[in-house]
Motif scaffolding. Structure first.
Motif, PDB file in Angstrom:
ATOM      1  N   ASN A  80       8.816 -10.206  -0.495  1.00  8.24           N
ATOM      2  CA  ASN A  80       9.317  -8.833  -0.506  1.00  8.24           C
ATOM      3  C   ASN A  80       8.176  -7.842  -0.726  1.00  8.24           C
ATOM      4  O   ASN A  80       8.130  -6.785  -0.095  1.00  8.24           O
ATOM      5  CB  ASN A  80      10.392  -8.659  -1.588  1.00  8.24           C
ATOM      6  CG  ASN A  80      11.680  -9.367  -1.232  1.00  8.24           C
ATOM      7  OD1 ASN A  80      11.951  -9.651  -0.075  1.00  8.24           O
ATOM      8  ND2 ASN A  80      12.486  -9.672  -2.224  1.00  8.24           N
ATOM      9  N   ALA A  81       7.271  -8.188  -1.624  1.00  2.16           N
ATOM     10  CA  ALA A  81       6.121  -7.314  -1.880  1.00  2.16           C
ATOM     11  C   ALA A  81       5.249  -7.212  -0.632  1.00  2.16           C
ATOM     12  O   ALA A  81       4.749  -6.122  -0.300  1.00  2.16           O
ATOM     13  CB  ALA A  81       5.312  -7.827  -3.066  1.00  2.16           C
ATOM     14  N   GLU A  82       5.061  -8.307   0.072  1.00  2.00           N
ATOM     15  CA  GLU A  82       4.269  -8.298   1.306  1.00  2.00           C
ATOM     16  C   GLU A  82       4.942  -7.416   2.356  1.00  2.00           C
ATOM     17  O   GLU A  82       4.268  -6.650   3.049  1.00  2.00           O
ATOM     18  CB  GLU A  82       4.091  -9.717   1.854  1.00  2.00           C
ATOM     19  CG  GLU A  82       3.136 -10.571   1.059  1.00  2.00           C
ATOM     20  CD  GLU A  82       1.697 -10.129   1.213  1.00  2.00           C
ATOM     21  OE1 GLU A  82       1.323  -9.595   2.282  1.00  2.00           O
ATOM     22  OE2 GLU A  82       0.938 -10.308   0.247  1.00  2.00           O
ATOM     23  N   LYS A  83       6.268  -7.522   2.463  1.00  3.61           N
ATOM     24  CA  LYS A  83       6.993  -6.693   3.429  1.00  3.61           C
ATOM     25  C   LYS A  83       6.842  -5.219   3.083  1.00  3.61           C
ATOM     26  O   LYS A  83       6.593  -4.386   3.960  1.00  3.61           O
ATOM     27  CB  LYS A  83       8.474  -7.073   3.468  1.00  3.61           C
ATOM     28  CG  LYS A  83       8.764  -8.365   4.176  1.00  3.61           C
ATOM     29  CD  LYS A  83      10.240  -8.692   4.152  1.00  3.61           C
ATOM     30  CE  LYS A  83      10.520 -10.063   4.754  1.00  3.61           C
ATOM     31  NZ  LYS A  83      11.942 -10.398   4.668  1.00  3.61           N
ATOM     32  N   ARG A  84       7.005  -4.892   1.792  1.00  7.49           N
ATOM     33  CA  ARG A  84       6.861  -3.497   1.368  1.00  7.49           C
ATOM     34  C   ARG A  84       5.447  -2.999   1.644  1.00  7.49           C
ATOM     35  O   ARG A  84       5.247  -1.858   2.069  1.00  7.49           O
ATOM     36  CB  ARG A  84       7.208  -3.348  -0.113  1.00  7.49           C
ATOM     37  CG  ARG A  84       8.684  -3.424  -0.408  1.00  7.49           C
ATOM     38  CD  ARG A  84       9.012  -2.963  -1.826  1.00  7.49           C
ATOM     39  NE  ARG A  84       8.238  -3.633  -2.853  1.00  7.49           N
ATOM     40  CZ  ARG A  84       8.575  -4.740  -3.486  1.00  7.49           C
ATOM     41  NH1 ARG A  84       9.715  -5.329  -3.198  1.00  7.49           N
ATOM     42  NH2 ARG A  84       7.806  -5.258  -4.416  1.00  7.49           N
ATOM     43  N   LYS A  85       4.463  -3.858   1.406  1.00  8.74           N
ATOM     44  CA  LYS A  85       3.074  -3.475   1.665  1.00  8.74           C
ATOM     45  C   LYS A  85       2.858  -3.219   3.148  1.00  8.74           C
ATOM     46  O   LYS A  85       2.240  -2.209   3.522  1.00  8.74           O
ATOM     47  CB  LYS A  85       2.133  -4.583   1.177  1.00  8.74           C
ATOM     48  CG  LYS A  85       0.655  -4.258   1.372  1.00  8.74           C
ATOM     49  CD  LYS A  85      -0.216  -5.400   0.964  1.00  8.74           C
ATOM     50  CE  LYS A  85      -0.456  -6.265   2.171  1.00  8.74           C
ATOM     51  NZ  LYS A  85      -1.400  -7.334   1.992  1.00  8.74           N
ATOM     52  N   GLU A  86       3.374  -4.095   3.996  1.00 10.69           N
ATOM     53  CA  GLU A  86       3.215  -3.925   5.440  1.00 10.69           C
ATOM     54  C   GLU A  86       3.915  -2.654   5.913  1.00 10.69           C
ATOM     55  O   GLU A  86       3.397  -1.932   6.759  1.00 10.69           O
ATOM     56  CB  GLU A  86       3.764  -5.150   6.194  1.00 10.69           C
ATOM     57  CG  GLU A  86       2.949  -6.412   5.984  1.00 10.69           C
ATOM     58  CD  GLU A  86       1.526  -6.278   6.479  1.00 10.69           C
ATOM     59  OE1 GLU A  86       1.286  -5.598   7.498  1.00 10.69           O
ATOM     60  OE2 GLU A  86       0.626  -6.849   5.831  1.00 10.69           O
ATOM     61  N   GLU A  87       5.108  -2.387   5.355  1.00  5.76           N
ATOM     62  CA  GLU A  87       5.818  -1.165   5.722  1.00  5.76           C
ATOM     63  C   GLU A  87       5.029   0.069   5.292  1.00  5.76           C
ATOM     64  O   GLU A  87       4.941   1.049   6.040  1.00  5.76           O
ATOM     65  CB  GLU A  87       7.211  -1.156   5.091  1.00  5.76           C
ATOM     66  CG  GLU A  87       8.163  -2.155   5.709  1.00  5.76           C
ATOM     67  CD  GLU A  87       9.469  -2.275   4.937  1.00  5.76           C
ATOM     68  OE1 GLU A  87       9.639  -1.585   3.901  1.00  5.76           O
ATOM     69  OE2 GLU A  87      10.325  -3.054   5.380  1.00  5.76           O
ATOM     70  N   ALA A  88       4.475   0.031   4.093  1.00  5.31           N
ATOM     71  CA  ALA A  88       3.678   1.166   3.604  1.00  5.31           C
ATOM     72  C   ALA A  88       2.439   1.359   4.467  1.00  5.31           C
ATOM     73  O   ALA A  88       2.070   2.497   4.801  1.00  5.31           O
ATOM     74  CB  ALA A  88       3.286   0.946   2.143  1.00  5.31           C
ATOM     75  N   ILE A  89       1.800   0.274   4.852  1.00  2.00           N
ATOM     76  CA  ILE A  89       0.618   0.362   5.722  1.00  2.00           C
ATOM     77  C   ILE A  89       1.006   0.953   7.072  1.00  2.00           C
ATOM     78  O   ILE A  89       0.312   1.829   7.596  1.00  2.00           O
ATOM     79  CB  ILE A  89      -0.046  -1.027   5.889  1.00  2.00           C
ATOM     80  CG1 ILE A  89      -0.732  -1.436   4.589  1.00  2.00           C
ATOM     81  CG2 ILE A  89      -1.034  -1.028   7.041  1.00  2.00           C
ATOM     82  CD1 ILE A  89      -1.241  -2.868   4.585  1.00  2.00           C
ATOM     83  N   ALA A  90       2.132   0.479   7.622  1.00  2.00           N
ATOM     84  CA  ALA A  90       2.576   0.994   8.919  1.00  2.00           C
ATOM     85  C   ALA A  90       2.909   2.478   8.826  1.00  2.00           C
ATOM     86  O   ALA A  90       2.554   3.265   9.723  1.00  2.00           O
ATOM     87  CB  ALA A  90       3.786   0.210   9.411  1.00  2.00           C
ATOM     88  N   GLN A  91       3.566   2.884   7.749  1.00  2.00           N
ATOM     89  CA  GLN A  91       3.913   4.291   7.571  1.00  2.00           C
ATOM     90  C   GLN A  91       2.653   5.148   7.425  1.00  2.00           C
ATOM     91  O   GLN A  91       2.524   6.200   8.044  1.00  2.00           O
ATOM     92  CB  GLN A  91       4.808   4.466   6.350  1.00  2.00           C
ATOM     93  CG  GLN A  91       5.245   5.894   6.124  1.00  2.00           C
ATOM     94  CD  GLN A  91       6.135   6.035   4.909  1.00  2.00           C
ATOM     95  OE1 GLN A  91       6.424   5.068   4.227  1.00  2.00           O
ATOM     96  NE2 GLN A  91       6.560   7.254   4.636  1.00  2.00           N
ATOM     97  N   THR A  92       1.723   4.665   6.615  1.00  2.00           N
ATOM     98  CA  THR A  92       0.472   5.403   6.433  1.00  2.00           C
ATOM     99  C   THR A  92      -0.300   5.492   7.740  1.00  2.00           C
ATOM    100  O   THR A  92      -0.850   6.547   8.079  1.00  2.00           O
ATOM    101  CB  THR A  92      -0.394   4.719   5.360  1.00  2.00           C
ATOM    102  OG1 THR A  92       0.363   4.619   4.156  1.00  2.00           O
ATOM    103  CG2 THR A  92      -1.671   5.477   5.093  1.00  2.00           C
ATOM    104  N   ARG A  93      -0.313   4.414   8.496  1.00  2.00           N
ATOM    105  CA  ARG A  93      -1.006   4.400   9.786  1.00  2.00           C
ATOM    106  C   ARG A  93      -0.348   5.386  10.753  1.00  2.00           C
ATOM    107  O   ARG A  93      -1.031   6.114  11.472  1.00  2.00           O
ATOM    108  CB  ARG A  93      -1.006   2.988  10.374  1.00  2.00           C
ATOM    109  CG  ARG A  93      -1.788   2.874  11.657  1.00  2.00           C
ATOM    110  CD  ARG A  93      -1.977   1.446  12.100  1.00  2.00           C
ATOM    111  NE  ARG A  93      -2.974   0.833  11.234  1.00  2.00           N
ATOM    112  CZ  ARG A  93      -2.903  -0.399  10.762  1.00  2.00           C
ATOM    113  NH1 ARG A  93      -1.888  -1.162  11.064  1.00  2.00           N
ATOM    114  NH2 ARG A  93      -3.839  -0.877   9.982  1.00  2.00           N
ATOM    115  N   ALA A  94       0.994   5.426  10.749  1.00  2.00           N
ATOM    116  CA  ALA A  94       1.702   6.358  11.632  1.00  2.00           C
ATOM    117  C   ALA A  94       1.388   7.805  11.239  1.00  2.00           C
ATOM    118  O   ALA A  94       1.144   8.648  12.110  1.00  2.00           O
ATOM    119  CB  ALA A  94       3.204   6.099  11.566  1.00  2.00           C
TER     120      ALA A  94
END
Length: 140
Positions: A80-94
């Motif tokens: 779950n933490a990895e998923k949240r991290k990936e989502e945060a990275i994707a959002q920041t990248r966007a």
């Protein structure tokens, strides 16, 4: 190495129990509360050892089950933490890409403005040069 020490300890325990079993062969009364039986002391020692080993195994099974459950929960939390991290990275990248696109638009507009101003300056300079040459050389 731990297994070797465990094996050595088990062998020593078996030797001690066997020694006590051999020297204690007489029958002794055992009171169960509702009846009294006379068993050889060796049977009582081996029975006690078996009950102790069974209790130890049951306790270790409970501990092992709890550890496996905790490990499973920890893995789930990590995923779950990895998923949240990936989502945060994707959002920041966007967000970064959006800002970059906006900056590129501003740069493009500024470049277009600079080019138009350069053209205007060049046209004014050529007109002023043509006008000044026309004034210096009057038509004949």
């Amino acid at each position: 190495m731990k297994k070797q020490w465990g094996t050595i300890a088990a062998i020593i325990l078996i030797v001690i129990v066997a020694f006590f079993a051999v020297i204690n062969v007489e029958s002794v009364p055992v009171n169960f509360g509702f009846t009294v039986v006379a068993w050889p002391l060796i049977m009582i020692i081996l029975g006690s050892l078996l009950i102790g080993a069974l209790a130890t195994v049951l306790m270790s099974i409970g501990t092992t089950y709890k550890n496996k459950k905790d490990l499973k929960q920890g893995k789930k939390d990590l995923e779950n933490a990895e998923k949240r991290k990936e989502e945060a990275i994707a959002q920041t990248r966007a967000e970064y890409d959006e800002k970059l696109t906006q900056k590129d638009l501003v740069i493009s507009e500024q470049t277009d403005k600079i080019n138009s101003l350069e053209k205007e300056l060049i046209s004014r300079m050529t007109q002023s040069t043509v006008n000044s040459t026309n004034q210096q050389n009057p038509p004949v």
